[in-house]
Design an enzyme around this catalytic site. Sequence first.
Site, short mmCIF file in Angstrom:
data_model
loop_
_atom_site.label_atom_id
_atom_site.label_comp_id
_atom_site.label_asym_id
_atom_site.label_seq_id
_atom_site.Cartn_x
_atom_site.Cartn_y
_atom_site.Cartn_z
N GLN A 64 -3.39 7.69 -6.47
CA GLN A 64 -3.36 8.50 -5.25
C GLN A 64 -2.01 9.13 -4.96
O GLN A 64 -1.92 10.07 -4.16
CB GLN A 64 -3.78 7.60 -4.07
CG GLN A 64 -4.05 8.32 -2.78
CD GLN A 64 -3.25 7.73 -1.64
OE1 GLN A 64 -2.59 6.72 -1.81
NE2 GLN A 64 -3.29 8.37 -0.49
N ASP A 95 0.83 -1.20 0.00
CA ASP A 95 0.00 0.00 0.00
C ASP A 95 0.87 1.26 0.00
O ASP A 95 1.94 1.28 0.57
CB ASP A 95 -0.88 0.01 1.26
CG ASP A 95 -1.95 1.09 1.13
OD1 ASP A 95 -2.67 1.35 2.09
OD2 ASP A 95 -2.04 1.69 0.03
N CYS A 106 -8.76 -2.21 -3.80
CA CYS A 106 -7.54 -2.41 -3.04
C CYS A 106 -7.96 -2.26 -1.59
O CYS A 106 -8.91 -2.95 -1.17
CB CYS A 106 -6.43 -1.45 -3.48
SG CYS A 106 -7.00 0.16 -4.02
N ARG A 109 -3.93 2.01 -5.77
CA ARG A 109 -3.55 0.87 -6.60
C ARG A 109 -4.64 0.55 -7.62
O ARG A 109 -4.37 0.20 -8.76
CB ARG A 109 -3.23 -0.33 -5.71
CG ARG A 109 -1.94 -0.13 -4.89
CD ARG A 109 -1.79 -1.16 -3.78
NE ARG A 109 -2.71 -0.87 -2.67
CZ ARG A 109 -2.73 -1.59 -1.54
NH1 ARG A 109 -1.91 -2.61 -1.39
NH2 ARG A 109 -3.56 -1.28 -0.57
N SER A 110 -5.89 0.71 -7.21
CA SER A 110 -7.01 0.46 -8.14
C SER A 110 -6.96 1.44 -9.31
O SER A 110 -7.11 1.03 -10.47
CB SER A 110 -8.35 0.58 -7.42
OG SER A 110 -8.45 -0.38 -6.38
C1 LIG Z 1 -2.96 8.55 2.90
N1 LIG Z 1 -3.90 7.66 3.53
C2 LIG Z 1 -5.20 7.94 3.44
O1 LIG Z 1 -5.63 8.91 2.88
C3 LIG Z 1 -6.11 6.95 4.13
C4 LIG Z 1 -7.03 6.35 3.08
C5 LIG Z 1 -6.27 5.53 2.07
C6 LIG Z 1 -6.05 6.03 0.79
C7 LIG Z 1 -5.38 5.28 -0.15
C8 LIG Z 1 -4.89 4.02 0.20
N2 LIG Z 1 -4.18 3.24 -0.76
S1 LIG Z 1 -5.03 2.24 -1.79
O2 LIG Z 1 -6.13 3.06 -2.42
O3 LIG Z 1 -4.04 1.76 -2.77
O4 LIG Z 1 -5.59 1.15 -0.98
C9 LIG Z 1 -5.08 3.51 1.48
C10 LIG Z 1 -5.77 4.27 2.43
N3 LIG Z 1 -6.90 7.66 5.12
C11 LIG Z 1 -6.73 7.43 6.46
O5 LIG Z 1 -5.91 6.64 6.91
C12 LIG Z 1 -7.56 8.29 7.40
C13 LIG Z 1 -6.77 9.51 7.91
C14 LIG Z 1 -6.50 10.45 6.85
C15 LIG Z 1 -5.26 10.38 6.20
C16 LIG Z 1 -4.96 11.32 5.20
C17 LIG Z 1 -5.91 12.31 4.92
O6 LIG Z 1 -5.63 13.22 3.94
C18 LIG Z 1 -7.13 12.38 5.58
C19 LIG Z 1 -7.42 11.44 6.57
N4 LIG Z 1 -7.84 7.57 8.59
C20 LIG Z 1 -8.97 6.87 8.75
O7 LIG Z 1 -9.83 6.81 7.92
O8 LIG Z 1 -8.97 6.28 10.01
C21 LIG Z 1 -9.79 5.16 10.30
C22 LIG Z 1 -9.44 4.01 9.37
C23 LIG Z 1 -9.48 4.78 11.74
C24 LIG Z 1 -11.27 5.54 10.16
#
Ligand SMILES: CNC(=O)[C@H](Cc1ccc(NS(=O)(=O)O)cc1)NC(=O)[C@H](Cc1ccc(O)cc1)NC(=O)OC(C)(C)C
Length: 314
Positions: free
Chosen positions: A289, A211, A243, A249-250
């Site tokens: 992303q 990830d 993902c 990744r999607s």
């Molecule tokens: C940078 N990370 C994130 O933005 C992730 C969501 C996310 C996005 C993309 C991916 N990669 S993927 O699409 O390839 O799976 C994983 C997770 N979000 C969280 O972890 C968010 C916090 C956050 C981070 C960054 C932001 O700008 C705003 C809020 N936290 C969150 O949702 O906490 C929970 C799971 C306890 C409810």
Amino acid sequence: TEKTPQRRIFNTYPISHKLSRPVLIEAFAEHYRQLAADSEYRFQEEYDDLRSIGTNYSSLIGERAENRLKNRYTNILPYDHTRVKLIEMNEDDEEDIGSTYINANYISGYTSPREYIATQGPLPTTKDDFWRMIWEQNTQTIVMITRCVEKGKVRCDHYWPFDSDPTEYGDITITMASESVLPEWTVRDFTLELKREVRSLRHFQFTAWPDHGALGRTDLLLRFVRTVRGQIPRNAGPTIVHCSAGVGRSGTFVAFDFVLQHLARKENKFIDIFGVVARMRQQRCYMVQTEAQYVFIHKAVLDVLEGRVSDSNW
Ligand SMILES: CNC(=O)[C@H](Cc1ccc(NS(=O)(=O)O)cc1)NC(=O)[C@H](Cc1ccc(O)cc1)NC(=O)OC(C)(C)C
């Protein structure tokens, strides 16, 4: 005094330019070199130009209190205008929007306006809805680009049976008919049964892509995308791509699959990766992303064009 000629200064791109930046295929290698020069300065600039695209769209249904626990991440909600709606379950007159909600969006592709559905990794509380969506959309292919647990963190529920015992997910019974574990991905065949109707589905799980990281090897993504593309039935509904959040990744997978389909048609002389990502960003937030994923798509396309990785369709 002589009037100075009025020079019209475009301080905003005409909409078409803002959402598309086509490049001649024969000039793509030079285009990549220019974007990558000076520590990828122009890649960063171009990726920054994508940031605002789509942010004007609402996600009111995903924001509703009754749907809060159906979202894996607080900041990844489906746009209302492209969200996938589950078919109403109750008979009440007034629409119960909560019962039709799933964190998923239709994404247009090379051959269809609903070629894909990009969605989050199911939660324990949403996996029954996930299978319901698959049945209602006549999906026959699932592309999963995450492991259930990565670096000690749960990224996705194990939403399918652990063995070949038939398992019920709401009204749908899922049975795993086969499982083939390969070094970088696993392929599983399932049968789905609902009210004595039986359907089949193929599940591709890419297990070698961490990830937030870039995959690194373009040949792996190419082989995976081609393997999936070659096995999607023609009469199927949208291909589900997920993902953990269903954006990074999607989005990278969908963008590369789209471009490969575009390149396979000899009549196409231009390539527009910026435009592909911009269009996806109008359908689901944060698609592709990270900047590293955006650069990786370009590198993978460059490797295909320069024959460093063979793609017999191209
Ligand atoms: C940078 N990370 C994130 O933005 C992730 C969501 C996310 C996005 C993309 C991916 N990669 S993927 O699409 O390839 O799976 C994983 C997770 N979000 C969280 O972890 C968010 C916090 C956050 C981070 C960054 C932001 O700008 C705003 C809020 N936290 C969150 O949702 O906490 C929970 C799971 C306890 C409810």
